[in-house]
Design a protein around this motif. Sequence first.
Motif, PDB file in Angstrom:
ATOM      1  N   GLU A  73      -6.495  22.792   1.347  1.00  0.00           N
ATOM      2  CA  GLU A  73      -5.666  23.235   2.469  1.00  0.00           C
ATOM      3  C   GLU A  73      -4.836  22.098   3.050  1.00  0.00           C
ATOM      4  O   GLU A  73      -3.798  22.338   3.669  1.00  0.00           O
ATOM      5  CB  GLU A  73      -6.539  23.828   3.571  1.00  0.00           C
ATOM      6  CG  GLU A  73      -7.043  25.229   3.291  1.00  0.00           C
ATOM      7  CD  GLU A  73      -7.689  25.830   4.523  1.00  0.00           C
ATOM      8  OE1 GLU A  73      -8.326  25.074   5.308  1.00  0.00           O
ATOM      9  OE2 GLU A  73      -7.558  27.063   4.727  1.00  0.00           O
ATOM     10  N   ARG A  74      -5.283  20.864   2.861  1.00  0.00           N
ATOM     11  CA  ARG A  74      -4.593  19.700   3.434  1.00  0.00           C
ATOM     12  C   ARG A  74      -3.750  18.952   2.404  1.00  0.00           C
ATOM     13  O   ARG A  74      -3.373  17.812   2.627  1.00  0.00           O
ATOM     14  CB  ARG A  74      -5.638  18.776   4.089  1.00  0.00           C
ATOM     15  CG  ARG A  74      -6.134  19.342   5.421  1.00  0.00           C
ATOM     16  CD  ARG A  74      -7.519  18.855   5.802  1.00  0.00           C
ATOM     17  NE  ARG A  74      -7.914  19.411   7.095  1.00  0.00           N
ATOM     18  CZ  ARG A  74      -8.347  20.660   7.253  1.00  0.00           C
ATOM     19  NH1 ARG A  74      -8.448  21.481   6.208  1.00  0.00           N
ATOM     20  NH2 ARG A  74      -8.678  21.103   8.469  1.00  0.00           N
ATOM     21  N   GLY A  75      -3.481  19.580   1.305  1.00  0.00           N
ATOM     22  CA  GLY A  75      -2.551  19.015   0.336  1.00  0.00           C
ATOM     23  C   GLY A  75      -3.139  18.053  -0.663  1.00  0.00           C
ATOM     24  O   GLY A  75      -2.398  17.434  -1.431  1.00  0.00           O
ATOM     25  N   VAL A  76      -4.459  17.907  -0.671  1.00  0.00           N
ATOM     26  CA  VAL A  76      -5.100  17.085  -1.703  1.00  0.00           C
ATOM     27  C   VAL A  76      -5.177  17.921  -2.979  1.00  0.00           C
ATOM     28  O   VAL A  76      -5.508  19.110  -2.942  1.00  0.00           O
ATOM     29  CB  VAL A  76      -6.496  16.631  -1.258  1.00  0.00           C
ATOM     30  CG1 VAL A  76      -7.144  15.758  -2.322  1.00  0.00           C
ATOM     31  CG2 VAL A  76      -6.413  15.876   0.061  1.00  0.00           C
ATOM     32  N   LEU A  77      -4.876  17.299  -4.105  1.00  0.00           N
ATOM     33  CA  LEU A  77      -4.791  18.040  -5.357  1.00  0.00           C
ATOM     34  C   LEU A  77      -6.187  18.254  -5.938  1.00  0.00           C
ATOM     35  O   LEU A  77      -6.707  17.441  -6.709  1.00  0.00           O
ATOM     36  CB  LEU A  77      -3.897  17.292  -6.346  1.00  0.00           C
ATOM     37  CG  LEU A  77      -2.444  17.096  -5.894  1.00  0.00           C
ATOM     38  CD1 LEU A  77      -1.657  16.307  -6.934  1.00  0.00           C
ATOM     39  CD2 LEU A  77      -1.771  18.428  -5.607  1.00  0.00           C
ATOM     40  N   VAL A  78      -6.816  19.358  -5.527  1.00  0.00           N
ATOM     41  CA  VAL A  78      -8.132  19.744  -6.027  1.00  0.00           C
ATOM     42  C   VAL A  78      -8.100  21.239  -6.327  1.00  0.00           C
ATOM     43  O   VAL A  78      -7.313  21.980  -5.732  1.00  0.00           O
ATOM     44  CB  VAL A  78      -9.254  19.433  -5.009  1.00  0.00           C
ATOM     45  CG1 VAL A  78      -9.257  17.960  -4.633  1.00  0.00           C
ATOM     46  CG2 VAL A  78      -9.123  20.296  -3.770  1.00  0.00           C
ATOM     47  N   LEU A 124      -6.917   9.221  -3.877  1.00  0.00           N
ATOM     48  CA  LEU A 124      -8.269   9.011  -3.358  1.00  0.00           C
ATOM     49  C   LEU A 124      -8.216   8.660  -1.874  1.00  0.00           C
ATOM     50  O   LEU A 124      -9.015   9.176  -1.068  1.00  0.00           O
ATOM     51  CB  LEU A 124      -8.968   7.903  -4.147  1.00  0.00           C
ATOM     52  CG  LEU A 124     -10.411   7.600  -3.758  1.00  0.00           C
ATOM     53  CD1 LEU A 124     -11.305   8.824  -3.908  1.00  0.00           C
ATOM     54  CD2 LEU A 124     -10.961   6.444  -4.590  1.00  0.00           C
ATOM     55  N   ALA A 125      -7.287   7.797  -1.483  1.00  0.00           N
ATOM     56  CA  ALA A 125      -7.139   7.456  -0.068  1.00  0.00           C
ATOM     57  C   ALA A 125      -6.738   8.685   0.744  1.00  0.00           C
ATOM     58  O   ALA A 125      -7.248   8.921   1.852  1.00  0.00           O
ATOM     59  CB  ALA A 125      -6.099   6.355   0.095  1.00  0.00           C
ATOM     60  N   VAL A 255      -2.041   3.702   1.645  1.00  0.00           N
ATOM     61  CA  VAL A 255      -2.294   4.970   2.332  1.00  0.00           C
ATOM     62  C   VAL A 255      -3.352   4.797   3.418  1.00  0.00           C
ATOM     63  O   VAL A 255      -3.204   5.292   4.541  1.00  0.00           O
ATOM     64  CB  VAL A 255      -2.737   6.048   1.318  1.00  0.00           C
ATOM     65  CG1 VAL A 255      -3.082   7.361   2.032  1.00  0.00           C
ATOM     66  CG2 VAL A 255      -1.648   6.270   0.274  1.00  0.00           C
ATOM     67  N   ARG A 256      -4.459   4.124   3.077  1.00  0.00           N
ATOM     68  CA  ARG A 256      -5.513   3.828   4.056  1.00  0.00           C
ATOM     69  C   ARG A 256      -5.866   2.357   3.933  1.00  0.00           C
ATOM     70  O   ARG A 256      -6.600   1.967   3.024  1.00  0.00           O
ATOM     71  CB  ARG A 256      -6.767   4.676   3.819  1.00  0.00           C
ATOM     72  CG  ARG A 256      -7.812   4.454   4.932  1.00  0.00           C
ATOM     73  CD  ARG A 256      -9.186   4.983   4.597  1.00  0.00           C
ATOM     74  NE  ARG A 256      -9.916   4.184   3.631  1.00  0.00           N
ATOM     75  CZ  ARG A 256     -10.628   3.084   3.938  1.00  0.00           C
ATOM     76  NH1 ARG A 256     -10.664   2.614   5.176  1.00  0.00           N
ATOM     77  NH2 ARG A 256     -11.280   2.433   2.992  1.00  0.00           N
ATOM     78  N   PRO A 257      -5.372   1.521   4.803  1.00  0.00           N
ATOM     79  CA  PRO A 257      -5.630   0.081   4.681  1.00  0.00           C
ATOM     80  C   PRO A 257      -7.117  -0.252   4.751  1.00  0.00           C
ATOM     81  O   PRO A 257      -7.863   0.292   5.575  1.00  0.00           O
ATOM     82  CB  PRO A 257      -4.875  -0.506   5.876  1.00  0.00           C
ATOM     83  CG  PRO A 257      -3.809   0.484   6.184  1.00  0.00           C
ATOM     84  CD  PRO A 257      -4.419   1.827   5.887  1.00  0.00           C
ATOM     85  N   PHE A 258      -7.547  -1.144   3.880  1.00  0.00           N
ATOM     86  CA  PHE A 258      -8.918  -1.643   3.921  1.00  0.00           C
ATOM     87  C   PHE A 258      -9.090  -2.571   5.121  1.00  0.00           C
ATOM     88  O   PHE A 258      -8.142  -3.212   5.578  1.00  0.00           O
ATOM     89  CB  PHE A 258      -9.235  -2.432   2.648  1.00  0.00           C
ATOM     90  CG  PHE A 258      -9.236  -1.609   1.399  1.00  0.00           C
ATOM     91  CD1 PHE A 258     -10.224  -0.671   1.159  1.00  0.00           C
ATOM     92  CD2 PHE A 258      -8.244  -1.789   0.430  1.00  0.00           C
ATOM     93  CE1 PHE A 258     -10.231   0.084  -0.012  1.00  0.00           C
ATOM     94  CE2 PHE A 258      -8.243  -1.050  -0.740  1.00  0.00           C
ATOM     95  CZ  PHE A 258      -9.226  -0.102  -0.966  1.00  0.00           C
ATOM     96  N   GLY A 259     -10.340  -2.670   5.625  1.00  0.00           N
ATOM     97  CA  GLY A 259     -10.651  -3.553   6.730  1.00  0.00           C
ATOM     98  C   GLY A 259     -11.386  -4.806   6.283  1.00  0.00           C
ATOM     99  O   GLY A 259     -11.811  -4.923   5.127  1.00  0.00           O
ATOM    100  N   ALA A 260     -11.559  -5.731   7.208  1.00  0.00           N
ATOM    101  CA  ALA A 260     -12.202  -7.004   6.891  1.00  0.00           C
ATOM    102  C   ALA A 260     -13.650  -6.815   6.431  1.00  0.00           C
ATOM    103  O   ALA A 260     -14.118  -7.498   5.516  1.00  0.00           O
ATOM    104  CB  ALA A 260     -12.147  -7.925   8.107  1.00  0.00           C
ATOM    105  N   ALA A 261     -14.372  -5.895   7.067  1.00  0.00           N
ATOM    106  CA  ALA A 261     -15.760  -5.654   6.663  1.00  0.00           C
ATOM    107  C   ALA A 261     -15.819  -5.112   5.233  1.00  0.00           C
ATOM    108  O   ALA A 261     -16.751  -5.430   4.471  1.00  0.00           O
ATOM    109  CB  ALA A 261     -16.443  -4.687   7.628  1.00  0.00           C
TER     110      ALA A 261
END
Length: 318
Positions: A73-78, A124-125, A255-261
């Motif tokens: 429903e949110r546009g992810v290709l599944v 994936l992001a 798309v989703r930036p990684f964080g320091a942790a």
Amino acid sequence: MAVFTQVTLADVSEWIKQFPLGKPLAIKGIASGIENSNFFLTTESGEYVLTIFENLTFEQLPFYLKLMHHLAERGVLVPAPIANAQGELCVALHGKPAAIVGKLEGHSQLAPAPVHCAEVGAMLAKMHLAARDFPLKQPNLRGLQWWQETAPLLLPFLPEADARLLRGEIDFQSAFAAGPVYQAIPHGPVHADLFRNNVMFDGERLSGFFDFYFAGCDTWLFDVAVTVNDWCADQESGVLDTARVRALLDAYHAVRPFGAAEQQAWLPMLRAAALRFWLSRLYDLHLPREAEMLTPHDPGHFERILRERIAAGAPALF
């Protein structure tokens, strides 16, 4: 996707009337995979995949099927699950839970180039972000608790060097999961099994992710690590290919930036992802279930990957 439960065209002819798919025209077992019984199903309205779940229960399955519906429903290709006339996504067939989903276009890309890895990283992001508001919760059933419970069952089958590696990695992952870095990295629904044969491409265009039946709530970084260990590793040595790694990670990070942790957790997660599949392949080899069309995967592949990650460390996450 082995076949543990046989299903014929006659078996589904009456059963499928509850779905808006018309008459069944053909059914064929799918040989790849090792968990459920899967079939290509052709009906008057198109082509689908029928899955009979051999381990998951009626109570567990709403998480997987509703997650796929939520993502679609949110546009992810599944592939979206098909509901029956009562709105149910999971119904009994031969006394076991069963579901029908749409069949994706294209083919699996088993020799990926950087362009394919970038497509996978970006989607994936997008999937992780789209699942943030998914209301159902279920742990990764092949996560740390399963590793801790399963390793003792397998140790008697292993030579001492492998047994030592397995005991040491279980201890390492148990300690890391209890520490502050692990607690600081983002969690949410993950695919947890995004191998090359669970993604479809039409040329260089990604057409979809499928086989969500190992999904659960875990760290997003674990999902990335599982994906990198398959899409970006040499099949013989387990060594990571720099160009493919960078393509996948950079596309995800955009798309989703990684964080320091997450940078601190990256090597432990690569090791965790290798451990998870080494264990499951050892389990399927030494403690198999009977099934038609089932060939267990080589556990040595992920043993090599685990040893390589420990020895070589991790590439930069971003």
